[in-house]
Design a protein around this motif. Structure first.
Motif, PDB file in Angstrom:
ATOM      1  N   MET A   1      34.306  20.926  62.184  1.00  0.00           N
ATOM      2  CA  MET A   1      34.653  19.544  61.926  1.00  0.00           C
ATOM      3  C   MET A   1      35.654  19.505  60.762  1.00  0.00           C
ATOM      4  O   MET A   1      35.466  20.183  59.757  1.00  0.00           O
ATOM      5  N   VAL A   2      36.728  18.741  60.975  1.00  0.00           N
ATOM      6  CA  VAL A   2      37.756  18.620  59.935  1.00  0.00           C
ATOM      7  C   VAL A   2      37.932  17.148  59.595  1.00  0.00           C
ATOM      8  O   VAL A   2      37.983  16.309  60.476  1.00  0.00           O
ATOM      9  N   ARG A   3      38.017  16.870  58.310  1.00  0.00           N
ATOM     10  CA  ARG A   3      38.341  15.493  57.911  1.00  0.00           C
ATOM     11  C   ARG A   3      39.179  15.527  56.645  1.00  0.00           C
ATOM     12  O   ARG A   3      39.145  16.500  55.881  1.00  0.00           O
ATOM     13  N   THR A   4      39.915  14.458  56.420  1.00  0.00           N
ATOM     14  CA  THR A   4      40.759  14.389  55.234  1.00  0.00           C
ATOM     15  C   THR A   4      39.961  13.802  54.081  1.00  0.00           C
ATOM     16  O   THR A   4      39.103  12.945  54.271  1.00  0.00           O
ATOM     17  N   SER A   5      40.265  14.269  52.892  1.00  0.00           N
ATOM     18  CA  SER A   5      39.535  13.755  51.731  1.00  0.00           C
ATOM     19  C   SER A   5      39.946  12.323  51.421  1.00  0.00           C
ATOM     20  O   SER A   5      39.263  11.621  50.683  1.00  0.00           O
ATOM     21  N   GLU A   6      41.063  11.894  52.014  1.00  0.00           N
ATOM     22  CA  GLU A   6      41.492  10.507  51.808  1.00  0.00           C
ATOM     23  C   GLU A   6      40.403   9.512  52.192  1.00  0.00           C
ATOM     24  O   GLU A   6      40.308   8.423  51.656  1.00  0.00           O
ATOM     25  N   GLU A   7      39.594   9.931  53.156  1.00  0.00           N
ATOM     26  CA  GLU A   7      38.548   9.023  53.651  1.00  0.00           C
ATOM     27  C   GLU A   7      37.437   8.827  52.632  1.00  0.00           C
ATOM     28  O   GLU A   7      36.621   7.930  52.780  1.00  0.00           O
ATOM     29  N   GLN A   8      37.387   9.659  51.629  1.00  0.00           N
ATOM     30  CA  GLN A   8      36.173   9.728  50.833  1.00  0.00           C
ATOM     31  C   GLN A   8      36.430   9.633  49.333  1.00  0.00           C
ATOM     32  O   GLN A   8      35.770  10.294  48.560  1.00  0.00           O
ATOM     33  N   LYS A   9      37.441   8.860  48.969  1.00  0.00           N
ATOM     34  CA  LYS A   9      37.710   8.709  47.536  1.00  0.00           C
ATOM     35  C   LYS A   9      36.879   7.565  46.966  1.00  0.00           C
ATOM     36  O   LYS A   9      36.850   6.477  47.508  1.00  0.00           O
ATOM     37  N   VAL A  10      36.235   7.834  45.845  1.00  0.00           N
ATOM     38  CA  VAL A  10      35.533   6.778  45.119  1.00  0.00           C
ATOM     39  C   VAL A  10      35.925   6.875  43.654  1.00  0.00           C
ATOM     40  O   VAL A  10      36.355   7.935  43.190  1.00  0.00           O
ATOM     41  N   ARG A  11      35.830   5.765  42.952  1.00  0.00           N
ATOM     42  CA  ARG A  11      36.142   5.771  41.531  1.00  0.00           C
ATOM     43  C   ARG A  11      34.881   5.390  40.774  1.00  0.00           C
ATOM     44  O   ARG A  11      34.155   4.491  41.178  1.00  0.00           O
TER      45      ARG A  11
ATOM     46  N   TYR B   1      35.419  24.882  53.941  1.00  0.00           N
ATOM     47  CA  TYR B   1      36.721  25.170  53.357  1.00  0.00           C
ATOM     48  C   TYR B   1      37.293  23.854  52.856  1.00  0.00           C
ATOM     49  O   TYR B   1      37.317  22.862  53.593  1.00  0.00           O
ATOM     50  N   TYR B   2      37.810  23.855  51.643  1.00  0.00           N
ATOM     51  CA  TYR B   2      38.506  22.682  51.115  1.00  0.00           C
ATOM     52  C   TYR B   2      39.914  23.133  50.749  1.00  0.00           C
ATOM     53  O   TYR B   2      40.109  23.944  49.847  1.00  0.00           O
ATOM     54  N   ILE B   3      40.901  22.609  51.491  1.00  0.00           N
ATOM     55  CA  ILE B   3      42.277  23.077  51.340  1.00  0.00           C
ATOM     56  C   ILE B   3      42.922  22.451  50.095  1.00  0.00           C
ATOM     57  O   ILE B   3      43.001  21.227  49.982  1.00  0.00           O
ATOM     58  N   LEU B   4      43.393  23.327  49.204  1.00  0.00           N
ATOM     59  CA  LEU B   4      44.013  22.855  47.954  1.00  0.00           C
ATOM     60  C   LEU B   4      45.533  22.761  48.074  1.00  0.00           C
ATOM     61  O   LEU B   4      46.147  21.835  47.547  1.00  0.00           O
ATOM     62  N   THR B   5      46.137  23.753  48.699  1.00  0.00           N
ATOM     63  CA  THR B   5      47.595  23.775  48.873  1.00  0.00           C
ATOM     64  C   THR B   5      47.932  24.401  50.215  1.00  0.00           C
ATOM     65  O   THR B   5      47.163  25.197  50.757  1.00  0.00           O
ATOM     66  N   GLY B   6      49.119  24.043  50.742  1.00  0.00           N
ATOM     67  CA  GLY B   6      49.629  24.690  51.939  1.00  0.00           C
ATOM     68  C   GLY B   6      49.215  24.000  53.226  1.00  0.00           C
ATOM     69  O   GLY B   6      48.542  22.961  53.227  1.00  0.00           O
ATOM     70  N   THR B   7      49.653  24.619  54.315  1.00  0.00           N
ATOM     71  CA  THR B   7      49.334  24.113  55.653  1.00  0.00           C
ATOM     72  C   THR B   7      48.951  25.289  56.535  1.00  0.00           C
ATOM     73  O   THR B   7      49.379  26.422  56.302  1.00  0.00           O
ATOM     74  N   GLY B   8      48.152  25.005  57.548  1.00  0.00           N
ATOM     75  CA  GLY B   8      47.734  26.086  58.417  1.00  0.00           C
ATOM     76  C   GLY B   8      47.098  25.587  59.681  1.00  0.00           C
ATOM     77  O   GLY B   8      47.105  24.388  59.969  1.00  0.00           O
ATOM     78  N   GLU B   9      46.564  26.533  60.427  1.00  0.00           N
ATOM     79  CA  GLU B   9      45.836  26.197  61.642  1.00  0.00           C
ATOM     80  C   GLU B   9      44.399  26.672  61.472  1.00  0.00           C
ATOM     81  O   GLU B   9      44.147  27.838  61.172  1.00  0.00           O
TER      82      GLU B   9
ATOM     83  N   ASP C   1      42.289  18.492  53.120  1.00  0.00           N
ATOM     84  CA  ASP C   1      41.388  18.500  54.273  1.00  0.00           C
ATOM     85  C   ASP C   1      40.138  19.322  53.978  1.00  0.00           C
ATOM     86  O   ASP C   1      40.182  20.323  53.258  1.00  0.00           O
ATOM     87  N   VAL C   2      39.034  18.878  54.563  1.00  0.00           N
ATOM     88  CA  VAL C   2      37.753  19.571  54.455  1.00  0.00           C
ATOM     89  C   VAL C   2      37.378  20.067  55.847  1.00  0.00           C
ATOM     90  O   VAL C   2      37.406  19.296  56.806  1.00  0.00           O
TER      91      VAL C   2
ATOM     92  N   ALA D   1      36.146  28.035  49.253  1.00  0.00           N
ATOM     93  CA  ALA D   1      35.178  28.376  50.298  1.00  0.00           C
ATOM     94  C   ALA D   1      33.784  28.363  49.693  1.00  0.00           C
ATOM     95  O   ALA D   1      33.551  28.942  48.634  1.00  0.00           O
ATOM     96  N   LEU D   2      32.884  27.678  50.388  1.00  0.00           N
ATOM     97  CA  LEU D   2      31.490  27.600  49.941  1.00  0.00           C
ATOM     98  C   LEU D   2      30.582  27.884  51.132  1.00  0.00           C
ATOM     99  O   LEU D   2      30.746  27.267  52.183  1.00  0.00           O
ATOM    100  N   VAL D   3      29.657  28.821  50.967  1.00  0.00           N
ATOM    101  CA  VAL D   3      28.687  29.122  52.017  1.00  0.00           C
ATOM    102  C   VAL D   3      27.293  28.718  51.517  1.00  0.00           C
ATOM    103  O   VAL D   3      26.844  29.176  50.463  1.00  0.00           O
TER     104      VAL D   3
END
Lengths: 115, 115
Positions: free
Chosen positions: A1-11, B64-72, B86-87, B110-112
Motif C-alpha cells: 500500500m502506498v500513500r502520500t504524506s500530504e494526506e496526513q499533515k496535522v499541526r 518505507y518512507y521516501i525522503l528524496t528521489g523517485t523510483g518504482e 510517499d509511505v 525503513a522500519l520493520v
C-alpha cells in the motif's frame, strides 16, 4: 500500500508544552499499522524557535532521527547540541525535549515503541 | 542518549537480490533498542539504478518512507511510481521491492515491526 504524506499533515501548537507549532506528518494510521507495538511514526517539521517541550516516557521509548537543521536536545537532563544525522533515544523512564535553535527548518523522524 | 549516524554506516551489495550497493545507516543498535518489537530502523541511500530486490515479509511488516528521489515500488505485485513524501507499507504476508529509477540519489527510512 502506498500513500502520500500530504494526506496526513496535522499541526500541533505547544507540543508537550513547547513553543510554537509543530507540523506532524503522520506516516502511519495509528498504532494498528505498527501492529500495536508502537504509538507513532511521524515526520516532524519545526521552524526556528519551535520546540517539543520536556516530557517523560513511561511504558515506551521515543527515537528522534534528525534529518535537517540544528538544535538543542534535552537528553534526560543534559543539553546536547544536535544536527542532521544524529539519533536521540529517550528510553522508558527518561525525559527529553527538542528545540530548533538554528536559522533553518528542523525536520526529524519520531518513532515511539512500547517497552 | 545521542549518537551520530556516522558511527553506523554499512554498505550492502545486492540487498535482497537487488542491483548495486545500498548504504544503510543503522539508526538503532539492533532489536533491543526497539524493545524487541521490531527488527530494523534504517536510513537507506541508493544511487540511481540501485534497488532492494523483491522479497516477502513473514512475521513482520516493513514501512518505507521516501525522503528524496523517485523510483518504482513493487507493491505486492503492482508497480507504483513513488517520490519523496510517499509511505509504502508491506504488510505481513506481502511482497515488495524498490528501485531508484530517477537521476538523483534516493533516500528513505525503513522500519520493520514484528506482527
Amino acid at each position: 500500500m502506498v500513500r502520500t504524506s500530504e494526506e496526513q499533515k496535522v499541526r500541533k501548537a505547544n507540543a508537550r508544552g513547547g513553543a510554537g507549532e509543530v507540523e506532524m506528518r503522520l506516516l502511519v494510521n495509528g498504532a494498528e499499522e505498527l501492529y500495536g507495538k508502537g504509538k507513532l511514526f511521524n515526520h516532524m517539521v519545526m521552524e526556528p524557535g519551535v520546540s517539543v517541550g520536556l516530557h517523560a516516557h513511561d511504558g515506551d521509548n521515543e527515537i528522534y532521527y534528525i534529518l535537517t537543521g540544528t538544535g538543542e536536545y534535552n537528553d534526560n537532563g543534559t543539553i546536547v547540541t544536535v544536527k542532521a544525522g544524529d539519533v536521540c533515544i529517550c528510553n522508558d523512564g527518561e525525559i527529553h525535549a527538542l528545540i530548533n535553535t538554528g536559522s533553518e527548518v528542523m525536520e526529524f523522524i519520531a518513532l515511539v515503541v512500547n517497552s
